[in-house]
Scaffold this motif. Sequence first.
Motif, PDB file in Angstrom:
ATOM      1  N   ILE A 143       0.879  -1.179   0.111  1.00 56.48           N
ATOM      2  CA  ILE A 143      -0.018  -0.164   0.143  1.00 56.48           C
ATOM      3  C   ILE A 143       0.979   1.120   0.216  1.00 56.48           C
ATOM      4  CG2 ILE A 143      -1.451   1.339   1.424  1.00 56.48           C
ATOM      5  CD1 ILE A 143      -2.733  -1.408   2.247  1.00 56.48           C
ATOM      6  N   THR A 144       2.044   1.203   0.922  1.00 53.92           N
ATOM      7  CA  THR A 144       2.715   2.554   0.938  1.00 53.92           C
ATOM      8  C   THR A 144       3.806   2.553   0.029  1.00 53.92           C
ATOM      9  OG1 THR A 144       4.285   1.112   2.464  1.00 53.92           O
ATOM     10  CG2 THR A 144       2.566   2.456   3.238  1.00 53.92           C
ATOM     11  N   HIS A 145       4.227   1.643  -0.973  1.00 52.91           N
ATOM     12  CA  HIS A 145       5.290   1.662  -1.842  1.00 52.91           C
ATOM     13  C   HIS A 145       4.996   1.335  -3.195  1.00 52.91           C
ATOM     14  CE1 HIS A 145       7.391   1.505   1.742  1.00 52.91           C
ATOM     15  NE2 HIS A 145       8.615   2.042   1.101  1.00 52.91           N
ATOM     16  N   PHE A 146       3.500   1.345  -3.552  1.00 52.17           N
ATOM     17  CA  PHE A 146       3.046   0.944  -4.961  1.00 52.17           C
ATOM     18  C   PHE A 146       1.800   1.767  -5.134  1.00 52.17           C
ATOM     19  CE2 PHE A 146       5.987  -2.468  -3.981  1.00 52.17           C
ATOM     20  CZ  PHE A 146       6.694  -2.703  -5.219  1.00 52.17           C
ATOM     21  N   ARG A 198       7.671   6.931  -5.682  1.00 51.53           N
ATOM     22  CA  ARG A 198       8.996   7.464  -5.360  1.00 51.53           C
ATOM     23  C   ARG A 198       9.703   6.860  -4.223  1.00 51.53           C
ATOM     24  NH1 ARG A 198      10.580  12.909  -6.518  1.00 51.53           N
ATOM     25  NH2 ARG A 198      12.304  13.527  -5.178  1.00 51.53           N
ATOM     26  N   ALA A 199       8.848   6.608  -3.146  1.00 57.85           N
ATOM     27  CA  ALA A 199       9.444   5.645  -2.050  1.00 57.85           C
ATOM     28  C   ALA A 199      10.189   4.472  -2.227  1.00 57.85           C
ATOM     29  CB  ALA A 199       8.198   5.625  -0.972  1.00 57.85           C
ATOM     30  N   TRP A 200       9.534   3.812  -2.929  1.00 49.54           N
ATOM     31  CA  TRP A 200      10.065   2.393  -3.500  1.00 49.54           C
ATOM     32  C   TRP A 200      11.538   2.939  -4.190  1.00 49.54           C
ATOM     33  CZ3 TRP A 200      11.909   0.778  -8.175  1.00 49.54           C
ATOM     34  CH2 TRP A 200      12.179  -0.473  -8.379  1.00 49.54           C
ATOM     35  N   LEU A 201      11.224   3.859  -4.859  1.00 45.70           N
ATOM     36  CA  LEU A 201      12.779   4.294  -6.050  1.00 45.70           C
ATOM     37  C   LEU A 201      13.544   4.676  -5.165  1.00 45.70           C
ATOM     38  CD1 LEU A 201      13.782   4.829  -8.820  1.00 45.70           C
ATOM     39  CD2 LEU A 201      12.713   6.995  -8.736  1.00 45.70           C
ATOM     40  N   LEU A 202      13.711   5.492  -4.133  1.00 44.33           N
ATOM     41  CA  LEU A 202      14.723   5.953  -3.296  1.00 44.33           C
ATOM     42  C   LEU A 202      15.147   4.785  -2.413  1.00 44.33           C
ATOM     43  CD1 LEU A 202      12.980   9.471  -2.008  1.00 44.33           C
ATOM     44  CD2 LEU A 202      14.813   9.225  -3.434  1.00 44.33           C
ATOM     45  N   ASN A 203      14.448   4.037  -1.995  1.00 42.86           N
ATOM     46  CA  ASN A 203      14.889   2.899  -1.189  1.00 42.86           C
ATOM     47  C   ASN A 203      15.671   2.038  -2.065  1.00 42.86           C
ATOM     48  OD1 ASN A 203      13.493   3.711   1.080  1.00 42.86           O
ATOM     49  ND2 ASN A 203      11.876   2.478   0.909  1.00 42.86           N
ATOM     50  N   THR A 243       8.331   4.075 -12.904  1.00 39.02           N
ATOM     51  CA  THR A 243       7.730   4.251 -11.584  1.00 39.02           C
ATOM     52  C   THR A 243       6.658   5.509 -11.723  1.00 39.02           C
ATOM     53  OG1 THR A 243       9.408   5.997 -11.616  1.00 39.02           O
ATOM     54  CG2 THR A 243       9.988   3.729 -10.337  1.00 39.02           C
ATOM     55  N   TYR A 244       5.910   5.345 -10.682  1.00 41.20           N
ATOM     56  CA  TYR A 244       4.779   6.411 -10.488  1.00 41.20           C
ATOM     57  C   TYR A 244       4.956   7.322  -9.547  1.00 41.20           C
ATOM     58  CZ  TYR A 244       0.087   8.252  -8.912  1.00 41.20           C
ATOM     59  OH  TYR A 244      -0.949   8.883  -8.794  1.00 41.20           O
ATOM     60  N   HIS A 245       4.763   8.813  -9.912  1.00 43.69           N
ATOM     61  CA  HIS A 245       5.165   9.919  -9.371  1.00 43.69           C
ATOM     62  C   HIS A 245       4.297  10.744  -9.054  1.00 43.69           C
ATOM     63  CE1 HIS A 245       9.457   9.162  -9.198  1.00 43.69           C
ATOM     64  NE2 HIS A 245       9.374   8.242 -10.291  1.00 43.69           N
ATOM     65  N   GLY A 246       2.920  10.540  -9.677  1.00 48.41           N
ATOM     66  CA  GLY A 246       1.782  11.497  -9.443  1.00 48.41           C
ATOM     67  C   GLY A 246       0.688  11.259 -10.658  1.00 48.41           C
ATOM     68  N   VAL A 247      -0.256  12.079 -10.504  1.00 45.07           N
ATOM     69  CA  VAL A 247      -1.421  12.077 -11.346  1.00 45.07           C
ATOM     70  C   VAL A 247      -1.207  11.895 -12.675  1.00 45.07           C
ATOM     71  CG1 VAL A 247      -3.478  13.134 -11.967  1.00 45.07           C
ATOM     72  CG2 VAL A 247      -2.711  13.183  -9.505  1.00 45.07           C
TER      73      VAL A 247
END
Length: 700
Positions: A254-257, A266-271, A341-345
Motif C-alpha cells: 500500500i505504501t510503496h506501490f 517514489r518511496a520505493w525508488l529512493l529505497n 515508476t509512478y510519481h503523481g497524477v
Amino acid sequence: MLIDDDPIWLMSTGKGLRERGFIVTEHPGITPGLPELNDNPPDGAIVGERVAGQSGAEICRKLREHPAGALVPILWLSDQSDDAATRHAGDAGAADYCLRSFSPGTLAHRLQQLLRISQLERSLGQGSSGKPVRAKPAMAGFEWLPRDCRVQGKADLFSLLEWPGQPDSLPHRDLLSLIAKPDRRRLWSVLARLLSGGPTVRQEVGVITGTGNLRRLRIDVREVHADARGPVRVCGVIHDVTPAGGSDPHIYQITHFDSLTGLPNRAWLLNHLRSKPSPSSGLRGFASIEIDRFQLVLEALGPTATDRLFVEVTHRLRRLANEARSLKDDFAVGTCIEAVTYHGVNSLGLLIDRLTDSAAALRFARAVVDSFDEPFLVGGRECFLRASVGVHVSSGQLIDPAPWITHADHARRVAATDGGDTAILFDASMSEGEADRLDMESGLRKALERGEMSMHFQPQFSAWDRQLVGFEALMRWERNGKMQPAGKFIALAEETNLIIPLGEWAVDETCKALAALKRLGRTDCSIAVNLSSKQLHTGTLPAVIDNALTRHAVDANSLDVELTESSMMKDAERAVEALKAIRALGVGLAVDDFGTGHSSLAYLTRLPLTTLKIDRSFVQDVHTSERSRAVASAIVALAANLHLSVVAEGVETEEQRQTLMALGCDLHQGWLYARAVPLDQALHIAAEDSARRSLSELAV
C-alpha cells in the motif's frame, strides 16, 4: 452514499461528485434496518458529524454492524481539523476524515484515493473474520505554526515520535532533525508551496525516532487556517506506515506501490537506489515524464475514463522498456530499463541502467516522446497525448539519489515550459534557475514586512494641451539595493498566490496616494491600479476596495481598477459578476493591454467597463504600420460606440503622439510625457501642472 441532513450541501456535493464520474445516492439520514444497504450496497460512504439528531459516530457504527457495510470505506466529515477529529473518525470506524468545507473536487480526490486503497486491500484478500487485512497504523494529529516555528500536539504525537518527556509543543527544527536529509528537503519544499497556496501535502518520510528506531511516517496536511488577526496554522495527521520489520507485505504494498497501476512509487525508488547505489556496469539514468494535456483529458472524459487512459500509458511505457534491448541502432548493447515508476497524477519515471553516455539516455527519452504519437484508445475513443521528458545521468557513485531525481524533474519542467512534446537533458544552469526562483520567492514573501515594496505612478496626459488627467499605479520591488524586474516577480507572485496580499496592499497604497492628491486640491486626477484576475475570483475584492476608499476618505470615482483582457476571459461569467460588484461602488474599470488577448465582443458588451487601453505593441509602430494603425483606429471607434474612454500606453515619440491624436485618441501615457516615479515626485508633477493651469487662466 452521501449521508447528511443539510439538503443544500447534499445537492451541491452530489452534483459535484456526479460531474466527476461518481454514482451518488443522497440520504438525509438512515432508516432502521438500513434498506439502503440491502437494496444497493455502496462502494463507499461519506458521513457527517451529526445527521438528523444522530451523531455521525452512531451512523458509522450501524453501517459497520450491517453485513453489507462491514467493509465499506467511510469518509468522515468534520468541521474541525485536529487530533480530536482524527480520534472521533477512527473510533467510529471511519477509514479517513475530511473537512466539510472542502470543495467537491477535493472531496472527490480524497474519496477516489480511499476507494483505491480499499480495492487494493480486497484484492490482497480478507481474513476469515471479515476484517480488513491491513492493521490500522498508529496516527496522531499535529498543528504547525510557521510564524512561531513550532509544532503542537497531544501526547500521542510525541509518543509516536518516541520523544522523551511529555511536551505539548516543540521547535519545528527539532522535529525536522529526525527526518532523513533527502526527505527533509523534499518535505520542506512541498510545505513552502503549501503556504503559498499550493496543493495539500501527503508526504512519506523516513524518521529516526527519539529512541533511535527507524520508522516510516506519512504526513497528511488536511487544512491551512489563515486568519488576518492571528498566525497561520497548518493542521494535519501523521500515520505510522512502517512495515513491521519488513514482514507485513500488505502495508508495504500500500505504501510503496500505486494502487491503480501497480507501479512502484517514489518511496520505493529512493529505497531501491539507496540499497543499490551504483549500476553493475556503465552509467545509470533517470527520465522524469509528465503527460501533457492530461488535465484537459480529465475534464473532458471524467476520472474513470482518465484512470483507464493512465493505465494504457503505463502499459505502453512497459512495452517500450521491454523492447529497449532490441533497439541496437539507438542504444548501447545491454542497456536496460530497471523500473517504470509512478510519481503523481500525470507523472511517471524510467530508471535506465547500463548506459554508455548521456546521449544514449537522451535518445531513449526521445523515443518515449515519439511513443506518444500513436493515439490511445479509451472506451472506443481515440485520445492524443504528448509527453515532456527530462533526463539526468549519474556521473559516479550515487550516494544520495533524491537530488539526482530532482535534476531530472528540473529538466522535465524546462521541457514542459518550452511547449512540451520534447525531451531535454539536465544541465547545471537549470538548477541555478530553480535556486534563483526559490530565492526570489522567499524574498517576495517577506518583501512587504521589510518595506521593500513601493508604488510608482506614471502620469497620464491629455495630448491636446498636455494637461495632467491622472496616473497609473505600478508595483515596484527594491531588494538589496536593486530593482527587481516587474514582469518576473509579478509572474512569480501570480504563480504562488502572493499576488492576493500584494494586490490588497496595492489598493491601499493607491487610495493613500489619492488622499495626498486630494490634499493638493487635485480631485480631478484619477489613479488606475493593476490587479490580478486571482483577486477578482476570491470574492473579497469589492470589500477590499470599499474599505480602502473609506479608510483614506477618497471618492470612488477617482479610482480605476485595471485588469488584463486575457485574465478576465479565463472565467468570463465570474468576471462579469465580480466586476459589476466593483463597478457598483463607483470605481472605474479599465481593460489593460486591449487587443492582445482573446476576448469575446459579446462579453465585452456585458462587462461594466469605463476605459480601454491600447497596448504598447500597437502604439510602438502606429505611425509606420498600416496594420497597427488599423487596430488602434478600430479600438478607438469601438470605445466611442460603447461610450468608453481610451488611453494609449507606451507613447514615446512625437510621431506616435500625432498619429494617435489623428485617430481620435487624446489620452496618452509613456516616456514622451513622463516615466513612472515615486509618490513624492508624482505629487510634484501634479502641483506643477496646477501652477501651469493657473498661469494659463491668468493669461486668458
